[in-house]
Design a protein around this motif. Structure first.
Motif, PDB file in Angstrom:
ATOM      1  N   GLN A  17       6.048   0.430   0.720  1.00 55.27           N
ATOM      2  CA  GLN A  17       4.782  -0.260   0.481  1.00 55.27           C
ATOM      3  C   GLN A  17       4.915  -1.753   0.758  1.00 55.27           C
ATOM      4  O   GLN A  17       3.969  -2.398   1.197  1.00 55.27           O
ATOM      5  CB  GLN A  17       4.305  -0.035  -0.954  1.00 55.27           C
ATOM      6  N   GLU A  18       6.094  -2.285   0.515  1.00 55.95           N
ATOM      7  CA  GLU A  18       6.352  -3.699   0.791  1.00 55.95           C
ATOM      8  C   GLU A  18       6.445  -3.942   2.295  1.00 55.95           C
ATOM      9  O   GLU A  18       5.919  -4.918   2.812  1.00 55.95           O
ATOM     10  CB  GLU A  18       7.650  -4.114   0.105  1.00 55.95           C
ATOM     11  N   ARG A  57      -1.851  -4.270   6.993  1.00 51.64           N
ATOM     12  CA  ARG A  57      -2.958  -4.858   6.236  1.00 51.64           C
ATOM     13  C   ARG A  57      -3.492  -6.025   7.060  1.00 51.64           C
ATOM     14  O   ARG A  57      -2.748  -6.947   7.391  1.00 51.64           O
ATOM     15  CB  ARG A  57      -2.487  -5.321   4.859  1.00 51.64           C
ATOM     16  N   ILE A 141      -7.059 -10.286  -5.798  1.00 46.22           N
ATOM     17  CA  ILE A 141      -6.056  -9.225  -5.671  1.00 46.22           C
ATOM     18  C   ILE A 141      -6.532  -8.337  -4.536  1.00 46.22           C
ATOM     19  O   ILE A 141      -7.422  -7.505  -4.716  1.00 46.22           O
ATOM     20  CB  ILE A 141      -5.905  -8.408  -6.974  1.00 46.22           C
ATOM     21  N   SER A 142      -5.958  -8.512  -3.360  1.00 41.46           N
ATOM     22  CA  SER A 142      -6.430  -7.747  -2.207  1.00 41.46           C
ATOM     23  C   SER A 142      -5.761  -6.387  -2.108  1.00 41.46           C
ATOM     24  O   SER A 142      -6.306  -5.469  -1.512  1.00 41.46           O
ATOM     25  CB  SER A 142      -6.178  -8.521  -0.920  1.00 41.46           C
ATOM     26  N   TRP A 143      -4.567  -6.265  -2.703  1.00 44.02           N
ATOM     27  CA  TRP A 143      -3.842  -4.998  -2.628  1.00 44.02           C
ATOM     28  C   TRP A 143      -2.648  -5.109  -3.550  1.00 44.02           C
ATOM     29  O   TRP A 143      -2.053  -6.189  -3.687  1.00 44.02           O
ATOM     30  CB  TRP A 143      -3.387  -4.745  -1.200  1.00 44.02           C
ATOM     31  N   ARG A 144      -2.311  -4.022  -4.165  1.00 40.61           N
ATOM     32  CA  ARG A 144      -1.106  -3.933  -4.977  1.00 40.61           C
ATOM     33  C   ARG A 144      -0.410  -2.624  -4.658  1.00 40.61           C
ATOM     34  O   ARG A 144      -1.083  -1.613  -4.448  1.00 40.61           O
ATOM     35  CB  ARG A 144      -1.423  -3.940  -6.468  1.00 40.61           C
ATOM     36  N   PRO A 145       0.915  -2.640  -4.660  1.00 35.09           N
ATOM     37  CA  PRO A 145       1.607  -1.377  -4.451  1.00 35.09           C
ATOM     38  C   PRO A 145       1.483  -0.481  -5.679  1.00 35.09           C
ATOM     39  O   PRO A 145       1.359  -0.961  -6.807  1.00 35.09           O
ATOM     40  CB  PRO A 145       3.070  -1.798  -4.226  1.00 35.09           C
ATOM     41  N   THR A 147       2.974   1.766  -8.448  1.00 37.19           N
ATOM     42  CA  THR A 147       4.262   1.760  -9.144  1.00 37.19           C
ATOM     43  C   THR A 147       4.346   2.972 -10.046  1.00 37.19           C
ATOM     44  O   THR A 147       3.317   3.609 -10.349  1.00 37.19           O
ATOM     45  CB  THR A 147       4.441   0.478  -9.979  1.00 37.19           C
TER      46      THR A 147
END
Length: 152
Positions: A17-18, A57, A141-145, A147
């Motif tokens: 994801q990173e 992205r 916050i445009s995107w977060r992985p 978890t």
């Protein structure tokens, strides 16, 4: 069937994801396994539908689409875009359609080159049902992985 994800799976998902362009060798180094084992685990995650694709992205404004809006839709029957998303196939400005619960049936994410183009899209969407739109001013916050779930 939902796969049981262990700590190694979550480490792989976090790394991908990173940076989805990591090689199996680099992934293996990060999770302390062999590259063939990592490749097998990644394929298992893909086959199980956990990993659904690899994407860049893209910042809409930097790509020439500075007008972004969220459009709430109420639509029913044969013209409903959640039942028949193919009705929007000719609108590349529509980036995402989410089916919702509550008093609206869907949320549509739109990116356009101008307010005039947004108006054209809104008129088109209105042919499928009632619309209510809001322009996006910023996205803190445009995107977060994703978890691992936290368990008490």
């Amino acid at each position: 069937m939902k796969p049981d994800l262990d700590a190694v799976d979550w480490a792989l998902l976090g790394a991908l994801q990173e940076d989805a362009r990591l090689s199996y060798n680099e992934l293996a180094r990060r999770v302390h396994l062999s590259a063939p084992t990592v490749a097998q685990r990644v394929r298992r995650l893909e086959d199980a539908g956990v990993i659904t694709g690899y994407h860049a992205r893209v910042d809409p404004a930097a790509a020439g689409f500075p007008v972004v809006a969220q459009v709430r839709m109420k639509c029913y029957g044969a013209r409903c875009i959640t039942v028949h998303p193919e009705l929007l196939d000719d609108l590349p400005e529509v980036l995402q359609v989410s089916r919702l619960t509550g008093d609206v049936c869907s949320m549509v994410l739109v990116a356009t080159t101008s307010v005039a183009e947004l108006e054209r899209i809104l008129v088109r969407l209105a042919s499928h049902g009632e619309t209510s739109s809001a322009m996006v001013l910023s996205t803190p916050i445009s995107w977060r992985p994703l978890t691992p779930p936290s368990h008490p």
